[in-house]
Design a protein around this motif. Sequence first.
Motif, PDB file in Angstrom:
ATOM      1  N   THR A  22       5.249   7.474  14.380  1.00  0.00           N
ATOM      2  CA  THR A  22       3.885   7.498  14.901  1.00  0.00           C
ATOM      3  C   THR A  22       3.899   6.917  16.313  1.00  0.00           C
ATOM      4  O   THR A  22       4.809   6.161  16.675  1.00  0.00           O
ATOM      5  CB  THR A  22       2.948   6.668  14.028  1.00  0.00           C
ATOM      6  N   VAL A  23       2.881   7.246  17.094  1.00  0.00           N
ATOM      7  CA  VAL A  23       2.871   6.759  18.478  1.00  0.00           C
ATOM      8  C   VAL A  23       2.811   5.239  18.533  1.00  0.00           C
ATOM      9  O   VAL A  23       3.364   4.622  19.453  1.00  0.00           O
ATOM     10  CB  VAL A  23       1.706   7.379  19.282  1.00  0.00           C
ATOM     11  N   SER A  26      -4.706   9.784  17.518  1.00  0.00           N
ATOM     12  CA  SER A  26      -4.177   8.423  17.523  1.00  0.00           C
ATOM     13  C   SER A  26      -3.622   8.162  18.912  1.00  0.00           C
ATOM     14  O   SER A  26      -3.033   9.052  19.533  1.00  0.00           O
ATOM     15  CB  SER A  26      -3.075   8.269  16.481  1.00  0.00           C
ATOM     16  N   ARG A  32       6.533  18.744  19.720  1.00  0.00           N
ATOM     17  CA  ARG A  32       5.989  19.428  18.540  1.00  0.00           C
ATOM     18  C   ARG A  32       7.085  19.549  17.486  1.00  0.00           C
ATOM     19  O   ARG A  32       8.165  20.054  17.772  1.00  0.00           O
ATOM     20  CB  ARG A  32       5.453  20.801  18.904  1.00  0.00           C
ATOM     21  N   ALA A  72       0.510   7.317  24.962  1.00  0.00           N
ATOM     22  CA  ALA A  72       0.844   8.478  24.147  1.00  0.00           C
ATOM     23  C   ALA A  72      -0.209   8.682  23.072  1.00  0.00           C
ATOM     24  O   ALA A  72      -0.850   7.726  22.615  1.00  0.00           O
ATOM     25  CB  ALA A  72       2.224   8.307  23.506  1.00  0.00           C
ATOM     26  N   GLU A 109      -1.327  11.260  19.463  1.00  0.00           N
ATOM     27  CA  GLU A 109      -1.012  12.268  18.451  1.00  0.00           C
ATOM     28  C   GLU A 109      -2.294  13.002  18.104  1.00  0.00           C
ATOM     29  O   GLU A 109      -3.317  12.389  17.813  1.00  0.00           O
ATOM     30  CB  GLU A 109      -0.415  11.632  17.197  1.00  0.00           C
ATOM     31  N   TRP A 110      -2.235  14.315  18.143  1.00  0.00           N
ATOM     32  CA  TRP A 110      -3.404  15.162  17.907  1.00  0.00           C
ATOM     33  C   TRP A 110      -3.541  15.496  16.431  1.00  0.00           C
ATOM     34  O   TRP A 110      -2.552  15.694  15.735  1.00  0.00           O
ATOM     35  CB  TRP A 110      -3.269  16.448  18.706  1.00  0.00           C
ATOM     36  N   LEU A 150       9.782   9.946  19.810  1.00  0.00           N
ATOM     37  CA  LEU A 150       8.369  10.293  19.708  1.00  0.00           C
ATOM     38  C   LEU A 150       8.102  11.207  18.515  1.00  0.00           C
ATOM     39  O   LEU A 150       7.055  11.115  17.879  1.00  0.00           O
ATOM     40  CB  LEU A 150       7.912  10.974  21.004  1.00  0.00           C
ATOM     41  N   ASP A 183       0.989  17.279  17.059  1.00  0.00           N
ATOM     42  CA  ASP A 183       1.522  17.323  18.426  1.00  0.00           C
ATOM     43  C   ASP A 183       1.404  15.951  19.071  1.00  0.00           C
ATOM     44  O   ASP A 183       0.387  15.268  18.928  1.00  0.00           O
ATOM     45  CB  ASP A 183       0.741  18.330  19.281  1.00  0.00           C
ATOM     46  N   ARG A 184       2.461  15.542  19.797  1.00  0.00           N
ATOM     47  CA  ARG A 184       2.441  14.269  20.521  1.00  0.00           C
ATOM     48  C   ARG A 184       2.531  14.545  22.013  1.00  0.00           C
ATOM     49  O   ARG A 184       3.345  15.357  22.459  1.00  0.00           O
ATOM     50  CB  ARG A 184       3.608  13.373  20.088  1.00  0.00           C
ATOM     51  N   LEU A 189       2.907  12.420  25.647  1.00  0.00           N
ATOM     52  CA  LEU A 189       3.265  11.123  26.222  1.00  0.00           C
ATOM     53  C   LEU A 189       3.216  11.207  27.732  1.00  0.00           C
ATOM     54  O   LEU A 189       3.797  12.111  28.333  1.00  0.00           O
ATOM     55  CB  LEU A 189       4.657  10.704  25.735  1.00  0.00           C
TER      56      LEU A 189
END
Length: 300
Positions: free
Chosen positions: A208-209, A4, A126, A235, A237-238, A204, A182-183, A185
Amino acid sequence: MKFSVFQISRRGGREKNEDRMGYCYTRESGLFVLADGMGGHPEGEVAAQIALQTISALFQRQAKPQLKDVQEFLSGALLAAHHQILRYATDKGMLDTPRTTLVAAVLQGGTATWVHCGDSRLYMVRDGDLLTRTRDHSYMELRNSPPPGLERINRNVLFTCLGSPTKPIYDITGPVYLEQGDRILLCSDGLWGTLSDEEIATQLGRNTVSHAVPELVEDALRKAGDSSDNVTVIALEWETPDAFESTQGVSTDSISDDVFASTIQAGPLDGLVDDLDDAAIERSIAEINEAIRRSAARKA
């Protein structure tokens, strides 16, 4: 590969926005880039745009659909962007070169690798905690306590950037293996200059991003007030393969090997150099210094 992503850029209290950001991807690799054109030098926004276009073009050329060596790509792409900015200044006979910071991340093979030059930052969060962030190439960031005489030095004074008539200094980190949620940015100093690392990581990690990023940007603008710098953030999100249904993000699994998608405006490819080595960079530096010398001589 699925992620995302959300990006936003606001002018703040400045006359113009010199920040640039964007991302592009193939089926097996993704590139996320942010550049902050430096004030005090001409056409910072041009330097930032050249940097993005150069790196995106090289990514399109080399990610087929995966980069052979991510660290080598990031190093070469950064130096190529620097070279292109110098070439632009030389062609225009500019007395001073446009300059920009840069931070760029590549996601590939379930890992993240990034490069940065200057004070545009990357944060990795994380499970709600700050896992790591980049360290600025500034005099204050490199020292726990400033040496005598430098106590009042401006935190924004950088010792390296793209476009300066010296070869840029940069750091590469990774590969770092990614976990679900994981995010990552990327931001200009308009964000971190107003908000603390803890504030950025908490926001963060909590949302959500698509919700966290606009809220962070608004918080930074509100706190800085009329003196706010440009605030730019991208940013992501994985997601791991076994959790593909958790968001409505970008999924690349169904696209073919030759597909390339990008939010970065395309630039001319014919000006790019396929194999930039140290000698090529030094030639660019010599060219811009010679142009400055000739211009100064004409005005004398």
